[in-house]
Scaffold this active site. Structure first.
Site, PDB file in Angstrom:
ATOM      1  N   ASP A 134       0.794  -1.220   0.000  1.00  0.00           N
ATOM      2  CA  ASP A 134       0.000   0.000   0.000  1.00  0.00           C
ATOM      3  C   ASP A 134       0.834   1.280   0.000  1.00  0.00           C
ATOM      4  O   ASP A 134       0.663   2.136  -0.856  1.00  0.00           O
ATOM      5  CB  ASP A 134      -0.988  -0.017   1.193  1.00  0.00           C
ATOM      6  CG  ASP A 134      -1.863   1.215   1.231  1.00  0.00           C
ATOM      7  OD1 ASP A 134      -2.319   1.643   0.156  1.00  0.00           O
ATOM      8  OD2 ASP A 134      -2.094   1.764   2.332  1.00  0.00           O
ATOM      9  N   CYS A 191     -21.490  -3.477 -17.503  1.00  0.00           N
ATOM     10  CA  CYS A 191     -22.065  -3.139 -16.184  1.00  0.00           C
ATOM     11  C   CYS A 191     -21.604  -1.742 -15.758  1.00  0.00           C
ATOM     12  O   CYS A 191     -20.473  -1.346 -16.015  1.00  0.00           O
ATOM     13  CB  CYS A 191     -21.602  -4.168 -15.151  1.00  0.00           C
ATOM     14  SG  CYS A 191     -22.084  -3.791 -13.463  1.00  0.00           S
ATOM     15  N   CYS A 194     -21.552   0.241 -10.186  1.00  0.00           N
ATOM     16  CA  CYS A 194     -20.749   0.983  -9.203  1.00  0.00           C
ATOM     17  C   CYS A 194     -20.737   2.477  -9.522  1.00  0.00           C
ATOM     18  O   CYS A 194     -20.843   3.319  -8.619  1.00  0.00           O
ATOM     19  CB  CYS A 194     -19.327   0.423  -9.119  1.00  0.00           C
ATOM     20  SG  CYS A 194     -18.486   0.334 -10.697  1.00  0.00           S
ATOM     21  N   CYS A 198     -22.278   5.358  -6.786  1.00  0.00           N
ATOM     22  CA  CYS A 198     -21.346   6.214  -6.021  1.00  0.00           C
ATOM     23  C   CYS A 198     -22.065   7.486  -5.566  1.00  0.00           C
ATOM     24  O   CYS A 198     -22.579   8.231  -6.389  1.00  0.00           O
ATOM     25  CB  CYS A 198     -20.136   6.560  -6.881  1.00  0.00           C
ATOM     26  SG  CYS A 198     -19.038   7.720  -6.039  1.00  0.00           S
ATOM     27  N   CYS A 214     -14.023  11.352  -3.499  1.00  0.00           N
ATOM     28  CA  CYS A 214     -14.291  10.006  -2.985  1.00  0.00           C
ATOM     29  C   CYS A 214     -14.376  10.011  -1.454  1.00  0.00           C
ATOM     30  O   CYS A 214     -13.456  10.476  -0.768  1.00  0.00           O
ATOM     31  CB  CYS A 214     -13.188   9.060  -3.459  1.00  0.00           C
ATOM     32  SG  CYS A 214     -13.326   7.418  -2.761  1.00  0.00           S
ATOM     33  N   CYS A 243     -19.195   1.203  -3.664  1.00  0.00           N
ATOM     34  CA  CYS A 243     -18.930   0.686  -5.017  1.00  0.00           C
ATOM     35  C   CYS A 243     -18.469  -0.757  -4.998  1.00  0.00           C
ATOM     36  O   CYS A 243     -18.349  -1.388  -6.054  1.00  0.00           O
ATOM     37  CB  CYS A 243     -17.932   1.579  -5.759  1.00  0.00           C
ATOM     38  SG  CYS A 243     -16.378   1.824  -4.913  1.00  0.00           S
ATOM     39  N   CYS A 247     -21.444  -4.356  -6.254  1.00  0.00           N
ATOM     40  CA  CYS A 247     -20.856  -5.090  -7.376  1.00  0.00           C
ATOM     41  C   CYS A 247     -21.352  -6.540  -7.410  1.00  0.00           C
ATOM     42  O   CYS A 247     -21.191  -7.278  -6.436  1.00  0.00           O
ATOM     43  CB  CYS A 247     -19.336  -5.062  -7.268  1.00  0.00           C
ATOM     44  SG  CYS A 247     -18.536  -6.019  -8.563  1.00  0.00           S
TER      45      CYS A 247
HETATM   46 FE1  SF4 Z   1     -20.104  -3.784 -12.397  1.00  0.00          FE
HETATM   47 FE2  SF4 Z   1     -18.562  -4.494 -10.376  1.00  0.00          FE
HETATM   48 FE3  SF4 Z   1     -17.439  -3.908 -12.701  1.00  0.00          FE
HETATM   49 FE4  SF4 Z   1     -18.542  -1.968 -11.248  1.00  0.00          FE
HETATM   50  S1  SF4 Z   1     -16.782  -3.198 -10.691  1.00  0.00           S
HETATM   51  S2  SF4 Z   1     -18.783  -2.276 -13.429  1.00  0.00           S
HETATM   52  S3  SF4 Z   1     -20.270  -3.044 -10.288  1.00  0.00           S
HETATM   53  S4  SF4 Z   1     -18.832  -5.620 -12.297  1.00  0.00           S
HETATM   54 FE1  SF4 Z   2     -17.725   6.435  -4.628  1.00  0.00          FE
HETATM   55 FE2  SF4 Z   2     -15.366   6.410  -3.390  1.00  0.00          FE
HETATM   56 FE3  SF4 Z   2     -17.525   5.411  -2.160  1.00  0.00          FE
HETATM   57 FE4  SF4 Z   2     -16.502   4.108  -4.229  1.00  0.00          FE
HETATM   58  S1  SF4 Z   2     -15.487   4.474  -2.270  1.00  0.00           S
HETATM   59  S2  SF4 Z   2     -18.676   4.559  -3.870  1.00  0.00           S
HETATM   60  S3  SF4 Z   2     -15.769   5.800  -5.495  1.00  0.00           S
HETATM   61  S4  SF4 Z   2     -17.224   7.543  -2.765  1.00  0.00           S
END
Ligand code: SF4
Ligand code: SF4
Length: 379
Positions: A134, A191, A194, A198, A214, A243, A247
């Site tokens: 990281d 898709c 996400c 958001c 974010c 997000c 998914c």
């Molecule tokens: Fe869909 Fe998951 Fe890809 Fe986002 S990360 S586009 S929710 S499959």
């Molecule tokens: Fe949006 Fe960031 Fe939350 Fe993902 S982590 S849903 S990009 S605000």
């Protein structure tokens, strides 16, 4: 020992020490990433937490002399908490994101990479190795993608078929020429769940994130949260999982097997008002082992105040009113002023009026005046 044989024994050893996935790639430069990072810098989309030298982030040979290959690892973390405590009126709770549950993953993954380094050194005594998790220069996701750990998804995470996107990533640069694995095909296809989910529009397009919008990054910031995002943070006191939870590739991926990351329900969903009374020492004793504590207690307490505002928690007004005049931190007083304006009971507005008599910090005074002006507009 031949390289192919060593590579196979590394895979087996990694599995034995609890590394869920391992992949290999070359130490060639990450050229496409270099262009993408430069564009991110130009657009101002970066979080500010990352290494600023794009060359170092994309050229492994700058980080280890004679670098030949990179070993990428992934360790899964849980997405489900049994006995999740429910908040209620008078006892509201915040939530830490899943990547902060249990023991700080930096510690856990560094230990595993250290074991792996020791294992390799016993087979190849003159091996050169450099590991990172990281906070290193390399971009973990780019390494993992090229090493075939998973595909780089539109929600800016790496999705593995086995564990979904709930994986921590780390890597080791070596001077051993391991054979590279094959990258995985992108399974996001058409898709956009996400992007649509958001809350702040931080996912600009598939795979591009404006970190300045974010919530995961905003909750870590030590500055006041811009007003447009405050209500959208909800009761998240560290990070954001939206997000990932929406998914479809994460459906049914609970990953409960890594004991180090088992959530402690009273810490991962803590009561909000006691959080506001913690001393530095108490905060460290309770939350210091979690990765979400890395910025200290101030951002977490600020976020707890935003969460109380989100719930419009009237029972918290006496405590907020006290903080508004007695807390030495302008960050906390300013956020408290906004929160009292959101709760907006007579007692809350009275506390704001009173505080304006004595408040000297210009930023906090702006917050107080904003509340009173907004109240006047309601009349
Ligand atoms: Fe869909 Fe998951 Fe890809 Fe986002 S990360 S586009 S929710 S499959
Ligand atoms: Fe949006 Fe960031 Fe939350 Fe993902 S982590 S849903 S990009 S605000």
């Amino acid at each position: 020992m031949k390289v192919a044989q060593l590579q196979q024994s590394i895979r087996e050893y990694a599995h034995a020490i609890g590394i869920d996935k391992i992949g290999f790639t070359t130490a060639a430069p990450f050229l496409e990433l270099k262009n993408r990072l430069k564009r991110q810098q130009e657009l101002g989309y970066q979080s500010g937490f990352e290494e600023s030298d794009v060359e170092k982030r994309t050229e492994p040979t700058l980080l280890l002399d004679q670098a030949e290959s990179i070993i990428a690892i992934a360790v899964a973390y849980p997405s489900k908490m049994d006995a999740s405590p429910k908040g209620k009126k008078g006892e509201r709770r915040g939530i830490f994101c899943r990547a902060s549950w249990g023991m700080d993953y930096h510690v856990v993954l560094r230990e595993k990479l250290q074991l792996l380094e020791t294992f390799i050194a016993t087979q190849v005594p003159d091996a050169k190795m450099r590991s990172m998790v990281d906070t290193g220069e390399l971009v973990d996701r780019a390494v993992a993608e090229r090493a075939g750990i998973g595909w780089s998804a539109k929600n800016c995470s790496i999705i593995t078929p086995e564990f979904g996107s709930y994986v921590y990533l780390g890597e080791m640069i070596t001077n051993i020429p391991f054979a590279p694995d094959t990258p995985m095909e992108d399974e996001c296809k058409d898709c956009t769940l996400c992007l649509d989910a958001c809350p702040t529009g931080a996912l600009i397009q598939g795979g591009q994130l404006n970190a300045q919008r974010c919530i995961a990054f905003l909750t870590q910031s030590k500055k006041p949260i811009p007003e447009e995002f405050r209500a959208k943070i909800g009761n998240r006191i560290y990070g954001c999982d939206t997000c990932q939870t929406v998914c479809p590739k994460n459906k049914g991926k609970y990953n409960l097997h890594q004991e180090a990351f088992a959530p402690e329900p009273q810490l991962t969903k803590p009561l909000l008002t006691p959080m506001l009374k913690l001393t530095n020492r108490q905060f460290k004793e309770s939350f210091g082992h979690m990765s979400g504590s890395w910025r200290g207690k101030n951002p977490i307490q600020r976020n707890a105040i935003l969460a109380l505002a989100h719930f419009k928690e009237e029972a918290s007004v006496p405590l907020l009113a006290e903080l508004l005049v007695s807390d030495p931190r302008p960050l906390i007083r300013g956020t408290t002023a906004w929160a009292l304006g959101e709760i907006a009971t007579a007692e809350a507005i009275e506390a704001v009026q009173q505080a304006l008599q004595t408040e000297e910090d210009p930023g906090v005074r702006i917050e107080l005046n904003n509340v009173l002006e907004s109240e006047q507009r309601k009349c």
